[in-house]
Design an enzyme around this catalytic site. Sequence first.
Site, PDB file in Angstrom:
ATOM      1  N   GLY A  79       0.128  -8.814   3.406  1.00 11.06           N
ATOM      2  CA  GLY A  79      -0.206  -7.510   2.832  1.00 11.06           C
ATOM      3  C   GLY A  79       0.567  -7.232   1.554  1.00 11.06           C
ATOM      4  N   ARG A 143      -3.954 -14.100   3.770  1.00  8.88           N
ATOM      5  CA  ARG A 143      -3.295 -14.245   5.068  1.00  8.88           C
ATOM      6  C   ARG A 143      -3.528 -15.603   5.733  1.00  8.88           C
ATOM      7  NH1 ARG A 143      -0.814  -9.765   6.856  1.00  8.88           N
ATOM      8  NH2 ARG A 143      -1.528  -7.723   6.138  1.00  8.88           N
ATOM      9  N   ASP A 173       7.488 -11.497   8.170  1.00 13.74           N
ATOM     10  CA  ASP A 173       8.116 -12.336   9.201  1.00 13.74           C
ATOM     11  C   ASP A 173       7.298 -13.588   9.488  1.00 13.74           C
ATOM     12  OD1 ASP A 173       6.232 -10.544  10.212  1.00 13.74           O
ATOM     13  OD2 ASP A 173       7.154 -10.403  12.166  1.00 13.74           O
ATOM     14  N   ASP A 174       5.981 -13.452   9.615  1.00 12.57           N
ATOM     15  CA  ASP A 174       5.162 -14.635   9.929  1.00 12.57           C
ATOM     16  C   ASP A 174       5.183 -15.640   8.780  1.00 12.57           C
ATOM     17  OD1 ASP A 174       4.344 -13.884  12.488  1.00 12.57           O
ATOM     18  OD2 ASP A 174       2.699 -12.667  11.716  1.00 12.57           O
ATOM     19  N   LYS A 200       9.333  -9.689   2.207  1.00 11.31           N
ATOM     20  CA  LYS A 200       8.370  -8.680   1.744  1.00 11.31           C
ATOM     21  C   LYS A 200       7.698  -8.014   2.929  1.00 11.31           C
ATOM     22  CE  LYS A 200       4.594  -9.220   2.478  1.00 11.31           C
ATOM     23  NZ  LYS A 200       3.231  -9.540   2.948  1.00 11.31           N
ATOM     24  N   THR A 201       7.532  -6.757   2.953  1.00 13.92           N
ATOM     25  CA  THR A 201       6.582  -6.026   3.794  1.00 13.92           C
ATOM     26  C   THR A 201       6.918  -4.540   3.721  1.00 13.92           C
ATOM     27  OG1 THR A 201       5.611  -5.588   5.953  1.00 13.92           O
ATOM     28  CG2 THR A 201       7.833  -6.441   6.030  1.00 13.92           C
ATOM     29  N   ASP A 203       6.219  -2.618   5.917  1.00 13.99           N
ATOM     30  CA  ASP A 203       6.506  -2.197   7.291  1.00 13.99           C
ATOM     31  C   ASP A 203       8.003  -2.077   7.581  1.00 13.99           C
ATOM     32  OD1 ASP A 203       3.809  -2.412   7.441  1.00 13.99           O
ATOM     33  OD2 ASP A 203       3.742  -3.847   9.090  1.00 13.99           O
ATOM     34  N   TYR A 241      -4.797  24.415  10.224  1.00 13.52           N
ATOM     35  CA  TYR A 241      -5.096  23.051  10.683  1.00 13.52           C
ATOM     36  C   TYR A 241      -3.869  22.350  11.248  1.00 13.52           C
ATOM     37  CZ  TYR A 241      -9.235  23.348   7.638  1.00 13.52           C
ATOM     38  OH  TYR A 241     -10.405  23.723   7.030  1.00 13.52           O
ATOM     39  N   GLU A 309       1.074   3.472  13.099  1.00  9.78           N
ATOM     40  CA  GLU A 309      -0.145   2.672  13.256  1.00  9.78           C
ATOM     41  C   GLU A 309      -0.123   1.786  14.507  1.00  9.78           C
ATOM     42  OE1 GLU A 309      -2.277  -0.030   9.878  1.00  9.78           O
ATOM     43  OE2 GLU A 309      -0.304  -0.652  10.494  1.00  9.78           O
ATOM     44  N   TYR A 422      -3.043   1.906   2.668  1.00 14.71           N
ATOM     45  CA  TYR A 422      -3.452   1.217   1.444  1.00 14.71           C
ATOM     46  C   TYR A 422      -3.063   2.023   0.198  1.00 14.71           C
ATOM     47  CZ  TYR A 422      -5.801  -1.588   4.895  1.00 14.71           C
ATOM     48  OH  TYR A 422      -6.031  -2.391   5.977  1.00 14.71           O
TER      49      TYR A 422
HETATM   50  P1  FBP Z   1       2.475  -7.529   5.971  1.00  8.12           P
HETATM   51  O1  FBP Z   1       3.236  -7.507   7.246  1.00  8.12           O
HETATM   52  O2  FBP Z   1       1.744  -8.777   5.723  1.00  8.12           O
HETATM   53  O3  FBP Z   1       3.347  -7.149   4.817  1.00  8.12           O
HETATM   54  O4  FBP Z   1       1.357  -6.397   6.009  1.00  8.12           O
HETATM   55  C1  FBP Z   1       1.625  -5.172   6.545  1.00  8.12           C
HETATM   56  C2  FBP Z   1       0.429  -4.266   6.551  1.00  8.12           C
HETATM   57  O5  FBP Z   1       0.403  -3.468   5.397  1.00  8.12           O
HETATM   58  C3  FBP Z   1       0.445  -3.414   7.814  1.00  8.12           C
HETATM   59  O6  FBP Z   1       1.172  -2.242   7.605  1.00  8.12           O
HETATM   60  C4  FBP Z   1      -1.011  -3.238   8.090  1.00  8.12           C
HETATM   61  O7  FBP Z   1      -1.262  -3.080   9.459  1.00  8.12           O
HETATM   62  C5  FBP Z   1      -1.619  -4.518   7.630  1.00  8.12           C
HETATM   63  O8  FBP Z   1      -0.786  -4.993   6.604  1.00  8.12           O
HETATM   64  C6  FBP Z   1      -3.018  -4.370   7.111  1.00  8.12           C
HETATM   65  O9  FBP Z   1      -3.547  -5.628   6.858  1.00  8.12           O
HETATM   66  P2  FBP Z   1      -4.713  -5.941   5.827  1.00  8.12           P
HETATM   67  O10 FBP Z   1      -4.123  -5.885   4.461  1.00  8.12           O
HETATM   68  O11 FBP Z   1      -5.106  -7.329   6.163  1.00  8.12           O
HETATM   69  O12 FBP Z   1      -5.759  -4.916   6.017  1.00  8.12           O
END
Ligand code: FBP
Length: 550
Positions: A79, A143, A173-174, A200-201, A203, A241, A309, A422
Amino acid sequence: MIKSALEIARASYIPKKPAVLEKNVTIEEGSPTTAVADLEEIQKLFPKTYGRPIIKFVESDQPRESLSATNVGVILSGGQAPGGHNVIAGIFDGIKRINKDSRLYGFLLGPAGLINHEYRELTSEIIDEHRNTGGFDIIGSGRTKLETTEQFDKGLEIMKELDIKALVIIGGDDSNTNASVLAEYYKSIDAGVQVIGCPKTIDGDLKNDLIETSFGFDTACKVYSEVIGNIQRDCDSARKYWHFIKLMGRSASHIALECALQTQPNICIISEEVEAKNQSLDEIVTYIAEIVAARAADGRDYGTILIPEGLIEFLPAMKGLISELNDFLAANQLEFDAIRRSKRREYIIHKLSEENSEIYKSLPSSVALQLTHDRDPHGNVQVSMIETEKLLGEMVAQKLKKWKNEGKYKGNFATINHFFGYEGRCAAPSNFDANYCYSLGYTASLLVAAGKTGYMASIRNTTAPATEWVAGGVPITMMLNMERRHGEMKPVIQKALVDLEGAPFKEFAKHRNTWAKKTSYIYPGPIQYFGPDEVKEQPTMTLKFEQEGK
Ligand code: FBP
């Protein structure tokens, strides 16, 4: 290319980096390392790269060695995360400093570019166009999982052709797990290609004592917090709301927690706590409904709720169901794909164990189907596709309706759902991420120059000013343990989940009852690049609390 005024101004920003990186450096090595768990298995799987020391770059009093030109390849994996372009700029500047004839090649659209021999040379013109910008568009990301020997050999072919001596994999991590497998393989066949990882992430779940944070977390959280703040102002203005806001973070709840610390919403669910307390979906729904009812009793029929999420995978009952679904789909994907969409729910109900079948049946059919959507190449459920915010909103509405009939609740409950993910992943990096990423890339180039392989670039002391940061490298094998993936035990980097004993969570837990009852919203506003340091140079609250607590 036409640029916005801010992009033009931002292009000339010179990222700050650890002061030591301006000097000639030498390596200070720590003691040999092990792994986080399953030491014997990890050592057996990584005989060539296991046990290496942690590295720190320190100033050297020797003149800089003249090194020959070193060609490097780079991959953006997984991501998007703000700052990726600056990592690449850091690598570029670093290898050019080693020798001006060094070249940088970017493999296109993630690991697939390496396997399919699709690449572009990253020249100084291209790099300059992308300095301090968001996104991964310089070479794209993907990916594809780098895991088979055939893929590794295919990759080696093109790297030999381009005379590439080292590959930098920028990923989560992966992807960094795969980087360590690749490093081990290339070392075992004397391929002459080093492999270096960068954390990187958005998350924020690739971290440990030596990797203080993954890049992109800072910017993404600041973008989401800005928008949550705006929603809270709207919410407190209209007073009609309840906003259910789902936030990215495939597994860990770091993003939700950080945004809660920055914005002080009425409710924030933390998946790791749900799991630790063994809470059911109904208990979460009751918790939310009680707060909604209490606020309604005070005349406040409005509020904000942050939902991570990954929540669904942390509900103990759901976890068992998802794990069985993962194993079942891994073994029967073709058969499942051949079933008509309208029959899939029924098909799954008959394939699962009795207990999981009952849970599956109880889910709204949209959510049930979302749980069987394609896994990502690493076998993960694509949680961003599961509408947890809608599920919770509907279930809370049902509960409140029941309470209303019983005379336990008087109020109006209208919901609006949001999903922020996103929107923040390609934002222009904050100063923190611009500096951190550039420093990571530059450090990766030094690890390459030092002949290291199987290391992740590391920048520490990140709550201090950037010039005081500490640059070095951490053997990836020391972050590994064995976990079940696709029905098999595999070596993987242990994900860093929210620590319920950690300072960030404790700070949140201390205040959450007040935030629930009263309206204590904070409006962080947009990321700033200019102005006073306390506005433009702040790290995340997570990082601050974590580092203060050490
Ligand atoms: P990474 O762990 O590869 O950095 O991606 C994280 C992430 O942004 C998550 O927060 C989200 O669930 C996922 O990617 C969404 O994946 P995609 O970009 O394939 O829709």
